[in-house]
Write an enzyme that holds these catalytic residues in place. Sequence first.
Site, PDB file in Angstrom:
ATOM      1  N   LYS A   1       0.170   4.253  -0.321  1.00 46.87           N
ATOM      2  CA  LYS A   1      -0.463   5.445   0.278  1.00 46.87           C
ATOM      3  C   LYS A   1      -0.200   6.672  -0.610  1.00 46.87           C
ATOM      4  O   LYS A   1      -0.117   6.551  -1.835  1.00 46.87           O
ATOM      5  CB  LYS A   1       0.033   5.651   1.710  1.00 46.87           C
TER       6      LYS A   1
ATOM      7  N   GLY B   1       2.215   2.156  10.820  1.00 44.99           N
ATOM      8  CA  GLY B   1       3.130   3.280  10.661  1.00 44.99           C
ATOM      9  C   GLY B   1       3.801   3.706  11.963  1.00 44.99           C
ATOM     10  O   GLY B   1       4.409   4.771  12.034  1.00 44.99           O
TER      11      GLY B   1
ATOM     12  N   GLU C   1      -5.542  -5.304  10.575  1.00 44.39           N
ATOM     13  CA  GLU C   1      -4.552  -4.256  10.820  1.00 44.39           C
ATOM     14  C   GLU C   1      -4.868  -3.544  12.133  1.00 44.39           C
ATOM     15  O   GLU C   1      -5.709  -2.631  12.156  1.00 44.39           O
ATOM     16  CB  GLU C   1      -4.583  -3.224   9.686  1.00 44.39           C
TER      17      GLU C   1
ATOM     18  N   ASN D   1       0.866  -1.175   0.000  1.00 45.01           N
ATOM     19  CA  ASN D   1       0.000   0.000   0.000  1.00 45.01           C
ATOM     20  C   ASN D   1       0.905   1.228   0.000  1.00 45.01           C
ATOM     21  O   ASN D   1       1.499   1.572   1.019  1.00 45.01           O
ATOM     22  CB  ASN D   1      -0.880  -0.045   1.270  1.00 45.01           C
TER      23      ASN D   1
ATOM     24  N   HIS E   1      -9.596   0.854   4.870  1.00 43.64           N
ATOM     25  CA  HIS E   1      -8.334   1.116   5.560  1.00 43.64           C
ATOM     26  C   HIS E   1      -8.588   2.079   6.725  1.00 43.64           C
ATOM     27  O   HIS E   1      -9.388   3.014   6.608  1.00 43.64           O
ATOM     28  CB  HIS E   1      -7.310   1.712   4.594  1.00 43.64           C
TER      29      HIS E   1
ATOM     30  N   SER F   1       3.271  -2.249  10.334  1.00 44.40           N
ATOM     31  CA  SER F   1       4.725  -2.278  10.527  1.00 44.40           C
ATOM     32  C   SER F   1       5.354  -3.637  10.190  1.00 44.40           C
ATOM     33  O   SER F   1       6.255  -4.096  10.896  1.00 44.40           O
ATOM     34  CB  SER F   1       5.085  -1.847  11.953  1.00 44.40           C
TER      35      SER F   1
ATOM     36  N   GLU G   1      -7.017   4.506   7.845  1.00 43.43           N
ATOM     37  CA  GLU G   1      -6.784   5.926   7.560  1.00 43.43           C
ATOM     38  C   GLU G   1      -8.004   6.550   6.884  1.00 43.43           C
ATOM     39  O   GLU G   1      -8.289   7.730   7.062  1.00 43.43           O
ATOM     40  CB  GLU G   1      -5.517   6.082   6.701  1.00 43.43           C
TER      41      GLU G   1
HETATM   42  P1  PGA Z   1       2.681   0.187   7.682  1.00 48.89           P
HETATM   43  O1  PGA Z   1       1.223   0.399   7.014  1.00 48.89           O
HETATM   44  O2  PGA Z   1       3.235  -1.084   7.111  1.00 48.89           O
HETATM   45  O3  PGA Z   1       3.449   1.404   7.269  1.00 48.89           O
HETATM   46  O4  PGA Z   1       2.473   0.093   9.158  1.00 48.89           O
HETATM   47  C1  PGA Z   1       0.349  -0.682   6.861  1.00 48.89           C
HETATM   48  C2  PGA Z   1      -0.928  -0.216   6.245  1.00 48.89           C
HETATM   49  O5  PGA Z   1      -1.343   0.935   6.507  1.00 48.89           O
HETATM   50  O6  PGA Z   1      -1.577  -0.938   5.480  1.00 48.89           O
END
Ligand code: PGA
Length: 250
Positions: free
Chosen positions: A11, A172, A166, A9, A94, A211, A96
Amino acid sequence: MRRNLVVGNWKMKINHQSAQELVDGLIAGMPAVDADIAVCPPFLYIPEVSQRLANTSISWGAQNVATHIEGAYTGEIAAVMLKDFNCKYAIVGHSERRANYADTDITVAQRFQQAIDAGIIPVLAIGELLEDREQGRTFDVVAKQLNAVIDFAGIDSFQNAVIAYEPVWAIGTGKTASAEQAQEVHLYIRQLLAEKNQQIAENMQILYGGSVKPQNAEALFAMPDIDGALVGGDSLSADSFLKIYSSFQK
Ligand code: PGA
């Protein structure tokens, strides 16, 4: 047997130039691993990324999809448009988008349905906040988010879906759920599905996200109910992403 899968992803952390370099790096470094791999660029770069990845074993998808099939929805991208560019996957729900763009269980379910109707595999992201975990509500939150989509779209549509667990506190942040913590929730998700349809539960690819790095991928993938990863930060480096992908071999 379920196939393993890693999804990157990207982003909003890439530009035109770095997207091209990343794709070329992935193609050049692709190891021979018997598992699936896909990247989700920002919408704008999908046409070019799809051209570069055509005739490779790397698939592509989108980071979101509109709640409706067409109409007066300024700024939205419909599932059928993604299908025009042969997107195999679309991430829906997601955290976010739930946190920053007011996505709810209902709009996530609508997005999921739109992807299914267009022949795109939704990657349904679900997961609890830190406070949910601290207050012992992880299973409740995950069940509520999953059941909302099952109730709306029907369990049969999950035949062509992927689930990504997740935990929001691990995205992140550099904090990964331990392999055991993740496995516990993955097993719970599979059991929830099994209550509705045993076959779908057994076949469901349940990815872990939050992460994921080359250093922790192997331990996560060794867990019986973890079938792969949804990777944010470490999908932006071809080397890291391919190392994560190669962890399936071990
Ligand atoms: P990350 O993001 O690996 O940077 O923690 C995962 C995600 O948002 O799908």
